[in-house]
Write a protein that holds these residues in place. Structure first.
Motif, short mmCIF file in Angstrom:
data_model
loop_
_atom_site.label_atom_id
_atom_site.label_comp_id
_atom_site.label_asym_id
_atom_site.label_seq_id
_atom_site.Cartn_x
_atom_site.Cartn_y
_atom_site.Cartn_z
N TYR A 1 -1.90 7.90 -3.25
CA TYR A 1 -1.12 6.30 -3.47
C TYR A 1 0.00 6.16 -3.93
O TYR A 1 1.21 5.65 -3.44
CB TYR A 1 -2.13 5.82 -4.53
N GLY B 1 1.75 7.00 -0.37
CA GLY B 1 2.34 5.97 -0.06
C GLY B 1 3.84 4.99 -0.29
O GLY B 1 4.05 4.41 0.35
N THR B 2 2.80 4.74 -1.58
CA THR B 2 4.55 4.12 -1.96
C THR B 2 5.39 4.99 -1.71
O THR B 2 6.63 3.87 -1.29
CB THR B 2 3.99 4.67 -3.87
N LEU C 1 2.72 -2.14 -8.40
CA LEU C 1 2.14 -0.98 -7.52
C LEU C 1 2.17 0.15 -8.71
O LEU C 1 0.97 0.61 -9.46
CB LEU C 1 2.51 -0.34 -6.35
N THR D 1 2.47 0.31 6.28
CA THR D 1 2.39 0.65 4.45
C THR D 1 2.00 0.08 3.08
O THR D 1 1.31 0.33 2.58
CB THR D 1 3.67 1.51 4.55
N LEU E 1 -1.14 -0.19 1.17
CA LEU E 1 -0.28 0.05 -0.94
C LEU E 1 -1.36 -1.25 -1.58
O LEU E 1 -1.95 -1.48 -2.15
CB LEU E 1 0.85 -0.29 -0.54
N ARG F 1 -4.69 -0.53 -1.62
CA ARG F 1 -5.11 0.76 -2.47
C ARG F 1 -5.27 -0.61 -4.67
O ARG F 1 -5.53 0.16 -4.89
CB ARG F 1 -4.29 1.56 -2.77
N GLN F 2 -3.86 -0.38 -4.45
CA GLN F 2 -3.46 -1.97 -5.60
C GLN F 2 -4.38 -2.32 -5.67
O GLN F 2 -4.97 -2.03 -7.35
CB GLN F 2 -2.27 -1.97 -5.50
#
Length: 427
Positions: A234, A237-238, A351, A410, A414, A417-418
């Motif tokens: 995670y 990715g950020t 995020l 991307t 994200l 996922r968040q």
């Protein structure tokens, strides 16, 4: 007045008891960004004074200084209570501004002072803004962040609107040194707004979704932020999202330096032009932040904030490749920066609200400074190499379009996922 206040809170989606925190958060960002954006045109002028062909060296120098600052900030975060991290950091930077003001007053045309200030302000920008968002991610719950972070970012945009206007009006009577002293005053005042926010949070009820921030230091080691990023998909990715964002910004930034230096030759005129562009960006961003950002985040999720601007920028780069003139550049730059302030930046900060406290400060600081400036340095050299190899910058703009597309992909990942991390585990 009571009915008017209630209607305003409903319009802005502020719940009972949150108004004082919102006002303090707005003031924090307003003061911080007024000072920074008052100095931003000075930085651009200093960059041109050091030579447009040397900008990639300034980007590389900024990255190196950022690497040096990382363990220093990490050490501070491990040793002092979280409530003191921001005041100590901002106080240090305010003293730096006074020192630069003295140097500029003594030797206004010193090239190395100009280069040093350019690098210093580039580091200051990312570190201080990242730290302000770290504090907010620590004090507000994920649910509150979706409603309020866009609104709080309006304080940044309002400061970004005021700062360039002040800079354009005061640069002639005060000079660059006078602007630096004034900015130091704004920075010190922002510390007081942060302390009010911390007192407000201490008076709020404690819940599982919004635990009370500890008064103890974070502990750990100064390099914990870097290791946390390497261990977490995670956070990786950020970090990739930030690298792609920085690359898009750098490609446009080099075009800005090239086009403005060709169009306007006087340094005072350049500072005024940069200031007016900043003002237009912030005016557009404020309207979006007040009435659109929070509603988009609540109804469509954080992902939409992270995808919209990259997709628009892919189209903008293609347009700029076809028509590389000042008017087109201004349109593309205004859209990119207004969209970043109103959508991308609040989305990025959301995020971090679902992460542990140490990641909110150390990992976030590593991503916002070292990773961001590393992306700046790499893309800066790439852009310079493309300009050297060809007579026209169109190739760089087409590569920028490809980078913007990857940036959007991307951001979509994200956002998903968040949303999963923000969903409470079933009992």
């Amino acid at each position: 007045m009571t009915n008017l206040r209630r209607r305003l809170q409903q319009l802005l989606d502020i719940q009972p008891g949150e108004a004082p925190a919102v006002l303090a958060g707005l003031l924090l960002f307003y003061l911080l960004f007024t000072g920074y954006f008052m100095l931003r045109p000075v930085r651009e002028t200093m960059g041109i004074a050091g030579g447009v062909d040397n900008l990639q060296w300034l980007f590389t120098g900024t990255f190196i200084v950022t690497l040096v600052c990382l363990p220093l900030f990490g050490w501070l975060a491990t040793k002092v209570p979280r409530r003191l991290i921001l005041p100590w950091t901002y106080g240090f930077f305010a003293s730096n501004l006074v020192l630069f003001a003295l140097l500029m007053a003594r030797s206004p045309d010193a090239v190395w002072t100009a280069r040093a200030f350019y690098i210093w302000l580039s580091v200051f920008n990312l570190l201080c803004i990242s730290l302000a968002w770290s504090v907010l991610a620590d004090l507000f719950s994920p649910e509150q962040s979706k409603r309020l972070f866009g609104l709080l970012a309006a304080g940044a945009s309002l400061g970004g609107l005021t700062g360039p206007l002040l800079g354009a009006l005061l640069v002639a009577p005060l000079g660059h040194a006078g602007l630096l002293v004034l900015a130091a005053g704004f920075l010190v005042a922002s510390i007081q707004a942060t302390r009010f926010l911390q007192r407000w949070r201490a008076a709020q009820p404690i819940t599982k979704r919004a635990p009370m921030p500890s008064r103890q230091p974070l502990g750990g080691n100064p390099f914990a932020g870097a290791t946390a990023v390497l261990r977490s998909p995670y956070l990786l990715g950020t970090a990739l999202f930030v690298v792609l964002l920085a690359s898009v910004s750098t490609f446009l930034y080099f075009e800005q330096a090239r086009i403005v230096s060709q169009t306007f030759t006087d340094s005072t005129r350049q500072t005024q032009v940069f200031g007016l562009i900043d003002s237009l960006v912030q005016a557009l961003a404020i309207l979006t932040q007040l009435f659109l950002t929070g509603r988009l985040a609540r109804r469509l999720g954080v992902g939409v904030l992270l995808v919209a601007v990259p997709m628009v920028m892919a189209v903008g780069f293609i347009w700029l490749a076809m028509a590389p003139v000042f008017a087109v550049f201004v349109v593309v730059m205004v859209i990119r920066r207004a969209g970043e302030y109103a959508l991308v930046r609040p989305g990025r900060e959301m995020l971090f609200t679902v992460l542990p406290a140490e990641d909110k400060y150390k990992a976030k600081n590593f991503i916002d400074t070292v990773v961001y400036r590393g992306g700046d340095a790499i893309s800066g050299w790439l852009k310079r190499a493309l300009d050297v190899m060809g007579e026209h910058p169109q190739a760089a703009m087409l590569i920028g379009a490809a980078i913007a597309t990857g940036w959007a992909v991307t951001g979509a990942w994200l956002g998903r996922r968040q949303a999963r991390l923000d969903t409470p585990a079933p009992h």
